[in-house]
Design a protein around this motif. Structure first.
Motif, short mmCIF file in Angstrom:
data_model
loop_
_atom_site.label_atom_id
_atom_site.label_comp_id
_atom_site.label_asym_id
_atom_site.label_seq_id
_atom_site.Cartn_x
_atom_site.Cartn_y
_atom_site.Cartn_z
N ALA A 101 15.97 13.77 -5.53
CA ALA A 101 14.43 14.68 -5.54
C ALA A 101 12.89 14.50 -5.91
CB ALA A 101 14.74 16.15 -7.10
N PRO A 102 12.10 13.95 -4.99
CA PRO A 102 11.07 13.53 -4.97
C PRO A 102 10.52 14.44 -5.05
CG PRO A 102 11.94 14.24 -2.64
CD PRO A 102 12.76 14.00 -3.84
N SER A 103 8.90 14.00 -6.17
CA SER A 103 7.89 14.29 -5.34
C SER A 103 6.69 13.71 -6.37
CB SER A 103 8.41 15.81 -7.12
OG SER A 103 7.02 16.82 -7.14
N GLY A 104 5.41 14.39 -5.41
CA GLY A 104 4.25 13.04 -6.15
C GLY A 104 4.26 12.17 -5.14
N MET A 105 3.19 11.65 -4.32
CA MET A 105 3.26 11.14 -3.44
C MET A 105 2.04 9.66 -3.14
SD MET A 105 3.77 10.90 0.92
CE MET A 105 5.68 10.54 0.24
N ALA A 106 1.18 8.96 -3.59
CA ALA A 106 0.26 8.91 -3.66
C ALA A 106 0.82 6.70 -2.36
CB ALA A 106 -0.30 8.00 -4.59
N PHE A 107 0.01 6.49 -1.87
CA PHE A 107 -0.86 5.05 -1.48
C PHE A 107 -1.48 4.29 -2.51
CE2 PHE A 107 -0.18 7.10 2.94
CZ PHE A 107 0.67 5.81 3.70
N TYR A 108 -0.71 2.85 -2.64
CA TYR A 108 -0.65 2.28 -3.20
C TYR A 108 -2.26 1.04 -2.55
CZ TYR A 108 -2.81 -0.55 -8.05
OH TYR A 108 -3.57 -1.40 -8.54
N ASN A 109 -3.67 1.11 -3.04
CA ASN A 109 -5.11 0.50 -2.49
C ASN A 109 -5.62 -0.27 -3.27
OD1 ASN A 109 -6.34 2.79 -3.09
ND2 ASN A 109 -6.86 2.53 -0.80
N ALA A 110 -5.02 -0.52 -4.83
CA ALA A 110 -5.81 -1.15 -5.73
C ALA A 110 -5.59 -2.22 -5.84
CB ALA A 110 -6.66 -0.54 -7.16
N GLU A 111 -6.23 -3.26 -6.60
CA GLU A 111 -6.13 -4.96 -6.63
C GLU A 111 -4.55 -4.72 -8.71
OE1 GLU A 111 -5.75 -7.08 -4.82
OE2 GLU A 111 -7.07 -5.76 -3.47
N LEU A 112 -5.25 -3.90 -9.76
CA LEU A 112 -4.18 -4.28 -10.34
C LEU A 112 -3.24 -4.49 -10.46
CD1 LEU A 112 -5.07 -3.80 -13.65
CD2 LEU A 112 -4.84 -0.96 -13.57
N PHE A 113 -2.32 -3.94 -9.64
CA PHE A 113 -1.02 -4.14 -9.40
C PHE A 113 -1.23 -5.12 -8.28
CE2 PHE A 113 0.08 -0.35 -11.87
CZ PHE A 113 0.52 -0.60 -12.25
N SER A 114 -1.01 -6.93 -9.07
CA SER A 114 -0.52 -7.58 -7.68
C SER A 114 0.48 -7.53 -6.94
CB SER A 114 -1.06 -9.09 -8.46
OG SER A 114 -1.02 -10.09 -7.01
N GLY A 115 0.53 -7.17 -5.42
CA GLY A 115 1.45 -6.90 -4.76
C GLY A 115 1.64 -5.21 -4.25
N TRP A 116 1.27 -5.28 -4.77
CA TRP A 116 1.40 -3.42 -4.40
C TRP A 116 0.26 -3.10 -3.63
CZ3 TRP A 116 3.14 0.31 -8.86
CH2 TRP A 116 3.97 -0.56 -9.65
N ASN A 117 -0.16 -3.66 -2.89
CA ASN A 117 -1.67 -2.78 -1.78
C ASN A 117 -0.68 -2.64 -1.08
OD1 ASN A 117 -3.93 -2.16 -1.73
ND2 ASN A 117 -4.52 -3.99 -1.16
N ASN A 118 -0.83 -1.24 -0.34
CA ASN A 118 -0.73 -0.56 1.06
C ASN A 118 0.80 -0.34 0.57
OD1 ASN A 118 -3.10 -0.40 2.38
ND2 ASN A 118 -2.38 -2.67 2.78
N ASN A 119 1.30 -0.19 -0.48
CA ASN A 119 3.20 0.44 -0.66
C ASN A 119 2.60 1.92 -1.24
OD1 ASN A 119 4.29 -2.71 -3.26
ND2 ASN A 119 3.34 -2.09 -1.00
N LEU A 120 3.92 2.26 -0.77
CA LEU A 120 4.02 4.21 -0.70
C LEU A 120 5.02 4.61 -2.56
CD1 LEU A 120 3.29 6.15 0.38
CD2 LEU A 120 5.18 6.60 1.51
N LEU A 121 4.49 4.68 -3.36
CA LEU A 121 4.37 5.75 -5.05
C LEU A 121 5.14 7.01 -4.75
CD1 LEU A 121 1.94 3.58 -7.03
CD2 LEU A 121 4.06 2.97 -5.64
N VAL A 122 6.52 7.30 -4.55
CA VAL A 122 6.58 8.48 -4.96
C VAL A 122 7.46 8.30 -6.46
CG1 VAL A 122 9.11 9.96 -3.71
CG2 VAL A 122 7.44 7.99 -2.33
N GLY A 123 7.71 9.78 -6.94
CA GLY A 123 7.89 10.30 -7.74
C GLY A 123 9.73 11.02 -7.80
#
Length: 368
Positions: free
Chosen positions: A288-310
């Motif tokens: 049951a997905p809702s909300g989506m964002a591409f992560y493109n910051a440096e705070l989370f090392s290794g998450w750059n350009n990952n896709l985040l889904v609720g």
């Protein structure tokens, strides 16, 4: 309020469902802070230039939330909203020129003589009210329904507005017909007119606003930071939630093809058919997905350009690592609440909206 969070991740090979995945315990922990609480089924949020937020409540409230988590009274000036079932005040986004225009856009379930439908309005943001409220899009036709409004809003790099819609629950057959706005991705100019490079602008048998079709209920959409393509996810029925890249004129298959089944069991369609797009990733069972964002910051090392889904169903944040247009790895981060929206904040943290009558804004950061 702050707590430490242990993550669980699922290693996937491309084209496998979650059902076939291997569960592994992640070593790292995350920190969750509650920024604000007491929200009434919050649905969408966007950050203002000063770091504060605008947050929608499904019952029709639009609130400012400052950087300390203080909530304003609901802003006045909203149009009439049919806040029933899954309908209400839904997504909100800022105009590309917000810094000079103070203009925003919001989606909502619009009442009418024939029922209701997804609509989008523009407005000027004031201190405690909206002004110059103008409806620029009204999904046609309307139906008397409490379900499947879609409603995510995303601006593309040329300043055109993408609007996602749903099949209204009972109108799945309309998703295959480009002569209506049911089960579609819509693309318009900011004045509500169809973008002139849309695929059906010269087709009298189709709606000029339609970008893509064959969708069930899209509640997540984000622009890829490198390619500028629109990525979406949509709810399947019982299983078969999908991630797609919405391309002009393409048919994404609902309800002819799906990896889901009828609620309670029963075949809906095939999983594949020539001429219909396959999802680039799907979930069985449904998250049951809702909300989506591409992560493109440096705070989370290794998450750059990952896709985040609720995930509403499992109360998770799903992190997807990508290899081009393929999902190479999936991680499930257990939040324990229904996640309605996901955003990257200006501070690089990940912000979540939780869907409940006492909804919260949560801020995720790496554990120190």
């Amino acid at each position: 309020m702050q707590k430490q969070l242990m993550a669980v991740f699922i290693a996937l090979t491309v084209s496998q469902s979650v059902q076939a995945a291997e569960l592994v315990t992640e070593k790292a922990t995350l920190t969750i802070d509650t920024v604000a609480s007491g929200l009434k089924h919050p649905w969408g949020m966007t950050f203002l230039p000063d770091g504060s937020m605008l947050v929608t409540e499904r019952n029709g409230g639009l609130l400012r939330v400052d950087t300390n988590g203080n909530k304003s009274a609901p802003l006045s000036g909203l149009p009439e909203i049919d806040a029933r079932g899954q309908g209400g005040l839904l997504d909100v986004t800022l105009a590309p020129d917000f810094a000079t225009s103070n203009k925003l856009y919001f989606s909502f379930s619009e009442p009418g003589s024939d029922g209701n439908s997804t609509a989008v309005a523009s407005a000027i943001l004031g201190t405690d009210k909206l002004s110059d409220v103008t409806v620029i899009f009204s999904q046609q036709p309307k139906y008397d329904s409490r379900h499947h409004f879609g409603s995510r809003l995303v601006f593309d790099n040329s300043g055109k507005l993408f609007i996602t819609t749903g099949d209204r629950g009972s109108q799945r057959h309309q998703a295959q017909k480009p002569d209506n706005h049911i089960g579609k991705v819509i693309r318009i100019n900011t004045d509500g007119t169809a973008a002139q490079d849309n695929p059906y602008v010269n087709d009298a048998a189709a709606k000029a606003e339609v970008w893509s079709y064959g969708h069930r209920n899209i509640q997540g959409a984000a622009l890829h930071p490198q390619t500028g393509m629109l990525w979406t996810h949509e709810h399947g029925p019982q299983g078969g939630d999908e991630i797609n890249i919405a391309e002009a004129g393409k048919n994404y298959g609902w309800p002819v093809i799906t990896y889901g089944e009828e609620y309670g069991g029963g075949v809906i369609g095939q999983t594949k058919q020539d001429g219909l797009e396959q999802p680039l990733h799907y979930w069985v069972p449904s998250i049951a997905p809702s909300g989506m964002a591409f992560y493109n910051a440096e705070l989370f090392s290794g998450w750059n350009n990952n896709l985040l889904v609720g995930s509403l169903k499992f109360g998770q944040l799903v992190r997807l690592e990508l290899s081009g247009n393929k999902v190479s790895h999936e991680e499930r981060i257990m939040i324990g609440q229904r996640i309605r929206d996901v955003r990257q904040g200006p501070d690089g943290a990940v912000y979540l909206l939780t869907d409940s009558s006492d909804g919260e804004i949560l801020r995720l950061t790496p554990a120190k």
